[in-house]
Design an enzyme around this catalytic site. Structure first.
Site, PDB file in Angstrom:
ATOM      1  CG  HIS A 194       1.843  -9.877  10.117  1.00 26.65           C
ATOM      2  ND1 HIS A 194       0.741  -9.227   9.615  1.00 26.65           N
ATOM      3  CD2 HIS A 194       1.698  -9.882  11.464  1.00 26.65           C
ATOM      4  CE1 HIS A 194      -0.045  -8.855  10.625  1.00 26.65           C
ATOM      5  NE2 HIS A 194       0.523  -9.231  11.757  1.00 26.65           N
ATOM      6  CE1 TYR A 240       2.051  -2.473   5.120  1.00 34.62           C
ATOM      7  CE2 TYR A 240       4.342  -1.791   4.975  1.00 34.62           C
ATOM      8  CZ  TYR A 240       3.331  -2.434   5.655  1.00 34.62           C
ATOM      9  OH  TYR A 240       3.576  -3.038   6.855  1.00 34.62           O
ATOM     10  CD  GLU A 296       5.357  -7.962   8.497  1.00 35.72           C
ATOM     11  OE1 GLU A 296       5.291  -8.701   7.505  1.00 35.72           O
ATOM     12  OE2 GLU A 296       4.451  -7.171   8.844  1.00 35.72           O
ATOM     13  NE  ARG A 301      -1.605  -0.195  10.075  1.00 38.75           N
ATOM     14  CZ  ARG A 301      -0.881  -1.291   9.822  1.00 38.75           C
ATOM     15  NH1 ARG A 301      -1.149  -2.419  10.468  1.00 38.75           N
ATOM     16  NH2 ARG A 301       0.098  -1.269   8.931  1.00 38.75           N
TER      17      ARG A 301
END
EC number: 3.5.1.15
Length: 296
Positions: A106, A275, A164, A64
């Site tokens: 990831h 998350y 992912e 981020r």
């Protein structure tokens, strides 16, 4: 079609996602595994300090930290901000990307299989997505945040994308998913090589794509504490339809909370461990069928 000259494979952007990090370690020891005749392949361990510590990040989420304004802000001095600037200087010079493709590896605790997270509808990416999903039933294709204005590492390159892989526990090497990811990387590199040579690979003309709609948080009380879990009937059902009225959450005292939307959606990243801190229980997506013949 654009010729590919350099490809960057990045692993360990999150330090406790070991699949990508250890693939980078392997490729660094055996670079011939990923080299192709017509282009150069680079490897990069994204967050070495977090990897050494077995943590997602040291100060903040590295994935981020790539907004252009942040990369130019010298007052941002966390470890990940400094690392993002170093990666930017490595992959981008004078505002121009020095690589044609970025593959950012990831892993996820959610049941995502092998998911390609795209940030653009570039024809080459769509062809690649269609080819991979036609040869590998584990592959799913997602369209998420557009690259313009993105804070993801993949946004440093027009043809950047994320893979992912999961479900894989944080801080764990899972041999099955390690091998599946490695095989997928080889298939990607082979596709790019054959594209450079002008060789047409067979792929489905219709691509199934899951387009991001919104994020959903867990039910919380006034103090922000979670009051419900993912319902057992939804757990591990990533990419499966969630219809209005279907159970979505289960309160701590055993009461089901139904999905209140007006149309069928397809949740992904269901109950992703990383998350929780972001206030995200799942992403909701819309399933689309894209006719590549009309988009290429």
């Amino acid at each position: 079609m654009k010729k590919i000259n350099r490809v960057a494979i990045v692993g360990g952007t999150h330090g406790n996602e070991f699949t990508g990090a250890y693939l980078i370690k392997k490729f660094e020891k055996l670079p011939n595994l990923i080299q192709q005749p017509s282009f150069e392949t680079l490897t990069l361990l994204g967050n070495p300090q977090a990897f050494a510590a077995g943590r997602r990040y040291i100060d903040k989420d590295l994935n981020r930290c790539f907004l252009h304004t942040n990369l130019q802000d010298i007052t941002l001095s966390s470890y990940e901000d400094i690392q993002a600037k170093a990666i930017y200087e490595m992959l981008v010079q004078k505002g121009q990307s020095q690589v044609d493709v970025i593959i950012d590896l990831h892993s996820t605790t959610a049941n995502m299989g092998l998911s390609l997270m795209l940030g653009s509808h570039h024809p080459l990416l769509l062809q690649l997505a269609a080819y991979l999903s036609s040869i590998n039933p584990w592959v799913k294709i997602c369209w998420t945040q557009p690259e313009k204005g993105s804070n993801f590492l993949r946004s440093l390159c027009e043809l950047g994308f994320v893979i992912e892989v999961g479900p894989v526990a944080q801080g764990v090497l899972n041999a099955e998913w390690f091998q599946k990811t490695e095989e997928l990387i080889y298939a990607i590199l082979e596709f790019l090589e054959r594209s450079n040579q002008g060789l047409i690979l067979d792929f489905n003309s219709t691509l199934t794509l899951y387009q991001y709609l919104e994020t959903i948080d867990y039910p919380r009380d006034e103090q922000g504490e979670i009051q419900a879990m993912i319902h057992p009937q939804l757990q591990f059902r990533d990419y499966q339809p969630l219809n209005p009225g279907d159970p979505m959450f289960l309160t701590l005292d055993g009461q089901a909370i139904a999905y209140q939307g007006k149309s069928t959606v397809y949740p992904i990243f269901i109950n992703e461990a990383a998350y929780y801190e972001k206030g995200v229980a799942m992403y909701l997506t819309q399933k689309q069928m894209m006719d590549l013949a009309g988009n290429l």
